[in-house]
Design a protein around this motif. Structure first.
Motif, mmCIF file in Angstrom:
data_model
loop_
_atom_site.group_PDB
_atom_site.id
_atom_site.type_symbol
_atom_site.label_atom_id
_atom_site.label_comp_id
_atom_site.label_asym_id
_atom_site.label_seq_id
_atom_site.Cartn_x
_atom_site.Cartn_y
_atom_site.Cartn_z
ATOM 1 N N PRO A 1 -2.251 -6.310 -3.458
ATOM 2 C CA PRO A 1 -3.555 -6.459 -2.809
ATOM 3 C C PRO A 1 -3.496 -7.274 -1.516
ATOM 4 O O PRO A 1 -4.265 -7.026 -0.597
ATOM 5 N N MET A 2 -2.562 -8.219 -1.461
ATOM 6 C CA MET A 2 -2.517 -9.059 -0.266
ATOM 7 C C MET A 2 -1.799 -8.371 0.882
ATOM 8 O O MET A 2 -2.001 -8.712 2.039
ATOM 9 N N SER B 1 -0.999 -7.452 -9.070
ATOM 10 C CA SER B 1 -2.239 -8.221 -8.943
ATOM 11 C C SER B 1 -2.257 -9.165 -7.752
ATOM 12 O O SER B 1 -3.319 -9.578 -7.309
ATOM 13 N N VAL B 2 -1.089 -9.539 -7.256
ATOM 14 C CA VAL B 2 -1.065 -10.521 -6.167
ATOM 15 C C VAL B 2 -0.430 -9.938 -4.897
ATOM 16 O O VAL B 2 -1.059 -9.896 -3.844
ATOM 17 N N ARG C 1 3.388 -7.581 -13.095
ATOM 18 C CA ARG C 1 1.982 -7.956 -12.991
ATOM 19 C C ARG C 1 1.708 -8.699 -11.693
ATOM 20 O O ARG C 1 0.726 -8.442 -10.999
ATOM 21 N N THR C 2 2.593 -9.628 -11.343
ATOM 22 C CA THR C 2 2.430 -10.371 -10.098
ATOM 23 C C THR C 2 2.422 -9.411 -8.909
ATOM 24 O O THR C 2 1.621 -9.543 -7.997
#
Lengths: 287, 345
Positions: free
Chosen positions: A211-212, A207-208, A203-204
């Motif tokens: 996208p970054m 979601s993190v 998930r990290t």
């Protein structure tokens, strides 16, 4: 010394003079050599040739572009070239991401610079040497065939897949570097925060991390896409009979220079469109 | 065990050669506002990170609400953290940041949006949901981080120097708000800070850390009035210690004694000696620091050593106090303010 001081002082008090001294030479280079030749290219695309002597006839006409859009071979080659560039870009991204993740976050910090150098090493070797190395690897009875034989398979031989494979190898470092930098700069605190709020690694990542880092993938894709779109030597050496835009430009340059120019504007336009699309992802600010 | 939020047993952590935490035993009660106070490098943040699960201990155990969580990952613990630099996700809006923990746990969209809005209201940030963290001020980001950590109603909230990056006025305001918020939601807060004033104003209890060990655990008053070691006496409040020969001549026995500066009165040298139940010492004023509402006198004692005395500027002006520099004075304080500080084992 005092003359030097006076000059330095005068420059300090005149920021405009300072700036023009600094920028005149590079701006001239850009304007005359780069934009100038681009506009010559564009203008000459509207000329024609005498079909008997191959002399350039400087008469304004849109015949070349008309031909470009109506003759099926041209359309096929343009689409094929864009397809190759996209395929190379996607392959580079898929291979580069795990590689960059390892070099930027998994490997021990003291090894990281060394690993980056290792990724960049192929760039020190000559382009032709690398492409011919791939020609040897892919040739009949070559390394690829030999390694795949135990599995009852054979190498891809020369052709479109070989061209894509070789181009992917050639441009991979340009994709790894921006992703590596982005992953390296990703604050560890954000990963901690995500886990702290209950997110598992997957998930990290979704979601993190992804996208970054995506803007940097897009930035890398600008390199891989434009370099692939402009290449014509690799496909000549390992591509078999495959033709890309560059090959058409090359084969037209002697006989029909205006047609070559018209063909040459295609990748320029495609890349401008690509850059505009990538700008929306924020890629240009992470170059 | 009931009522115990955290129990640490002989918790240790080393990074290679360096020991960050050298055996910490601690119990934090449910609903407590507990501060871990210490200078940088004292191990307080490492203890916090081990409670959160970001670092795994080299030795010892961590229990949360009676359950051993020593080996569990951060996402398996019912603990949320407010990070020093807030660690907001820059690519998400404020609302998405706050709702992230709920989303991860599969709370339906409408419910998590409603709860995120409510959490933003709790920290007085209604209407900021659509903004990006980059568009907020430091204080606002701080509140978003707080809302994000509180929205899932964890049993335990860890705060890692959350006010460190704010300016003084905002920090004082946030101290009051944090305390009020904690009372309102009733969650156990573990608050890491190097600012002794912050720890004293906000906490129910304080643990003072030095060199990877807890020096003292107690209420703010206990830690301030009855420091257990010379380190606590000097780190919490102004260092004001009498030791060795000076202690023997003034107090009458050897040992280390702490006297808080505001308990000491500055008198003319001719007066004040011999008052019953008081101790006094003569000396020369070495320096006068005018602080606006009060003045700090640094006095070199005849008996040796130096004491600081703090006086309210009730009727004195800056010029009046400046005249004290270099003059002879007598310091006097009530005997009960002479606190014996045990030397470290």
């Amino acid at each position: 010394m005092s003359l030097l001081n006076r000059t330095a002082g005068a420059l300090y008090r005149r920021p405009r003079l300072r700036l023009s001294l600094l920028l005149t030479a590079p701006l001239l280079w850009l304007a005359v050599l780069y934009l100038g030749s681009l506009s010559v290219l564009f203008v000459s695309a509207f000329w024609t040739t005498d079909s008997f002597t191959s002399e350039v006839v400087k008469v304004w006409s849109t015949d070349n572009f008309h031909e470009l859009f109506t003759v099926p071979v041209y359309r096929q080659v343009v689409l094929r070239s864009i397809g190759v560039a996209l395929a190379v870009t996607v392959l580079c991204a898929v291979i580069a991401f795990p590689l960059a993740f390892y070099t930027a976050r998994v490997a021990r910090p003291k090894w990281r610079p060394l690993l980056v150098v290792a990724i960049l090493t192929p760039l020190w070797a000559s382009y032709l040497v690398k492409v011919y190395a791939w020609r040897l690897i892919l040739s009949q009875g070559g390394l690829a065939d030999w390694m795949l034989k135990p599995f009852g398979l054979s190498g891809p031989g020369f052709g479109l897949p070989a061209a894509v494979l070789t181009l992917t190898y050639l441009w991979l470092p340009y994709m790894v570097l921006p992703i590596h930098t982005a992953l390296e700069q990703l604050p560890a605190n954000l990963l901690d925060a995500s886990a702290d709020l209950g997110a598992r690694a997957g998930r990290t990542f979704r979601s993190v991390v992804l996208p970054m880092v995506l803007p940097s993938v897009a930035a890398g894709s600008i390199f891989t896409f434009s370099l692939s779109l402009g290449d014509y030597i690799t496909v000549q050496i390992v591509g078999g009979k495959t033709q890309l835009i560059g090959n058409l430009v090359y084969s037209n340059i002697e006989l029909n220079l205006p047609m070559a120019a018209a063909l040459g504007t295609v990748p320029v336009v495609v890349i401008v469109v690509y850059l505009l699309a990538m700008r929306r992802t924020g890629a240009l600010s992470s170059l | 065990m009931e009522g115990i939020a955290i129990r640490l047993r002989d918790l240790r952590k080393s990074f290679g050669e360096t020991t960050a935490v050298a055996g910490v035993d601690l119990e934090i009660r449910d609903g407590e506002f507990f501060s871990m106070l210490g200078p940088s490098g004292s191990g307080k943040t490492t203890v916090l990170r081990m409670i959160a699960g970001f670092e795994s201990p080299t030795g010892g155990t961590i229990e949360l609400a009676g359950q051993d969580v020593t080996g569990l990952a951060p996402f398996e613990r019912d603990v949320h953290t407010v990070f020093q630099d807030y660690a907001l996700f820059p690519h998400m809006t404020v609302e998405q940041n706050v709702a992230y923990g709920l989303k991860v746990r599969g709370v339906p969209k409408s419910e998590r949006l409603a709860r995120a809005r409510q959490a933003l209201a709790e920290v007085r940030l209604e209407g900021y949901g659509a903004r990006r963290p980059a568009q907020l001020s430091g204080g606002q980001r701080q509140r978003v981080a707080l809302a994000r950590a509180l929205v899932g109603r964890p049993r335990l909230l860890l705060l890692d120097e959350p006010l460190g990056a704010l300016d003084l006025k905002l920090r004082e305001q946030m101290q009051v708000e944090l305390k009020a918020l904690q009372r309102e939601v009733g969650i156990t807060f573990v608050f890491v800070t190097h600012d002794q004033e912050e720890a004293l104003t906000m906490s129910d209890r304080i643990a003072v850390f030095d060199q990877g060990r807890i020096q003292q655990v107690g209420t703010p008053a206990e830690v301030y009035e009855r420091p257990a070691t010379p380190f606590v006496a000097s780190f919490v409040g102004t260092s004001n210690l009498l030791a060795g020969e000076a202690a023997e001549r003034i107090v009458g026995t050897t040992g280390t004694y702490s006297i808080r500066p505001e308990k000491i009165r500055v008198l003319k040298d001719s007066e004040g000696a011999g008052e019953p139940d008081h101790e006094s010492a003569a000396g020369t004023v070495a320096e006068v620091v005018y602080l606006g509402d009060s003045t700090r006198f640094l006095v070199d004692l005849d008996a040796g050593g130096r004491l600081t005395a703090l006086q309210q500027n009730l009727e004195t002006s800056a010029e009046d106090v400046a005249a004290y520099r270099g003059s002879r004075v007598r310091l006097r304080w009530h005997r009960r303010h002479t606190v014996h500080v045990p030397d470290p084992r």
